[in-house]
Design an enzyme around this catalytic site. Sequence first.
Site, PDB file in Angstrom:
ATOM      1  CB  CYS A 244     -11.846  29.159   7.011  1.00 44.83           C
ATOM      2  SG  CYS A 244     -13.120  30.307   7.567  1.00 44.83           S
TER       3      CYS A 244
ATOM      4  CG  HIS B 254     -12.339  25.849   1.720  1.00 46.92           C
ATOM      5  ND1 HIS B 254     -12.106  25.527   3.040  1.00 46.92           N
ATOM      6  CD2 HIS B 254     -12.710  27.168   1.714  1.00 46.92           C
ATOM      7  CE1 HIS B 254     -12.334  26.589   3.795  1.00 46.92           C
ATOM      8  NE2 HIS B 254     -12.704  27.591   3.024  1.00 46.92           N
TER       9      HIS B 254
ATOM     10  CD  GLU C  51     -12.099  24.262  -3.300  1.00 52.07           C
ATOM     11  OE1 GLU C  51     -11.363  23.466  -2.691  1.00 52.07           O
ATOM     12  OE2 GLU C  51     -13.199  24.669  -2.836  1.00 52.07           O
TER      13      GLU C  51
ATOM     14  CE  LYS D  27     -15.812  24.310   4.795  1.00 53.82           C
ATOM     15  NZ  LYS D  27     -14.794  23.434   4.168  1.00 53.82           N
TER      16      LYS D  27
ATOM     17  CG  HIS E 175     -17.164  27.309   6.725  1.00 50.64           C
ATOM     18  ND1 HIS E 175     -16.069  26.607   7.193  1.00 50.64           N
ATOM     19  CD2 HIS E 175     -16.655  28.349   5.994  1.00 50.64           C
ATOM     20  CE1 HIS E 175     -14.959  27.181   6.760  1.00 50.64           C
ATOM     21  NE2 HIS E 175     -15.295  28.239   6.029  1.00 50.64           N
TER      22      HIS E 175
ATOM     23  CG  PHE F  92     -12.321  35.685   5.740  1.00 50.88           C
ATOM     24  CD1 PHE F  92     -12.797  35.216   4.536  1.00 50.88           C
ATOM     25  CD2 PHE F  92     -13.237  36.121   6.690  1.00 50.88           C
ATOM     26  CE1 PHE F  92     -14.156  35.187   4.261  1.00 50.88           C
ATOM     27  CE2 PHE F  92     -14.600  36.092   6.431  1.00 50.88           C
ATOM     28  CZ  PHE F  92     -15.059  35.618   5.213  1.00 50.88           C
TER      29      PHE F  92
END
Length: 408
Positions: free
Chosen positions: A161, A301, A312, A331, A336, A395
């Site tokens: 991502c 993110h 985060e 998002k 996403h 990931f």
Amino acid sequence: MSTRRIAITGIGLLTPGGIDTASTWHTVCSATPTAAIDPSLGDVPVPITCRVPDFDAKALLGRDVWRMDRFSHLALAAAHQAVADAGLDPTSWDGARVAVVVGVGTESRDSIFAASRKVLEHDHATVSPLTIPRSTSNAAAAEISIALHIHGPSLAVSTACASGATALGVARDLLIADRCDIAVAGGVEAPCHPLSSLGFSRMGALSSRLHDPRGASRPFDVDRDGFVLAEGAGLLVLERARDAAARRAPVRAYFSGYGASSDGHHYAAPHPTGLGIERAFTAALADADLSVTDIHHVNAHGTGTPMNDRVEGATLRRLFHGHPPAVTSAKGTTGHTLGAAGAIEAALGVLTLQHQAIPPTANLDRLDPDIDLDVVSKTPRPCRVDALTTNSYGFGGHNAVLVLERAP
């Protein structure tokens, strides 16, 4: 420093917020969620996605669309937009000095799944000879290079991502190293497929808010329960600032820093202390020759998964010594978009610098009390933003942070 000053001169966006830059910006600024039940996913447990609306590949791209899967359609349409926005003509540029770098999180599901079904049915003769060329991760970059007469470096990068942000960082490095004069770079993903949905839901990564799909993607909210699968593409045109000035191109923003790191921790979960995020962030600031006090905004993110948002948030608090700037996550609106997210959010960062307004985080009704951040919600926040970061993580522990600065 003149060779390191990279200008962003063009943007191309196709997102669940719209099929161009203006419509995407309007939808994100209005904090309008785009998630909905997706009938094409069939009976999977979580049939919620965010789709690009009103996208007609044949109308936009012409008769050759039959040889491409959807992710290449989206990437090519965004590339055409970005190049036109930059005022460039691919029929007259020196293609040997143009690069394309496209981040893709996963291979296309469409052709591979269709061919796999035929293999299981022993229907070998009808498997398309284009199965592999259509579906491999480099297909989007290849189609862009073919359509736009690009003969310089053509690369596909994959850092899950973080792929879109990584692609922009790689393109910036190519420009600084004088491997090209123009780079068309960004990310794309078209993951709205039963296999993707089932795989992510089995991991517990997707929101299961079936009673309220529009409210499913809710970054930093106390009731968040996962992300929403989305498709989209974001491509930017990058040039050395001196070259943009020489052709009198309007500069949308400057791309002044890039940092990347690996957690080296887990195949899916972020490092619990956010050390990898911190390394990427500090590297990006050092690359831009800036400090945390110069950063007025963070485009986070912010996936809406419980762990990601918490880690985060804590990392940003630590990095900014307890006083982080205004934060947002797109998002909540777009879902996403996986490998495209970093590039789409970089484009939104450019627009934030141009409009001097931070878009809100959609579906943020109650900020999680464990996330002590100034998260913009409900309406855009007009404010001075001279420099910002856009943060992407993937990931496997991939981290990428970009620093953007306002053009005079």
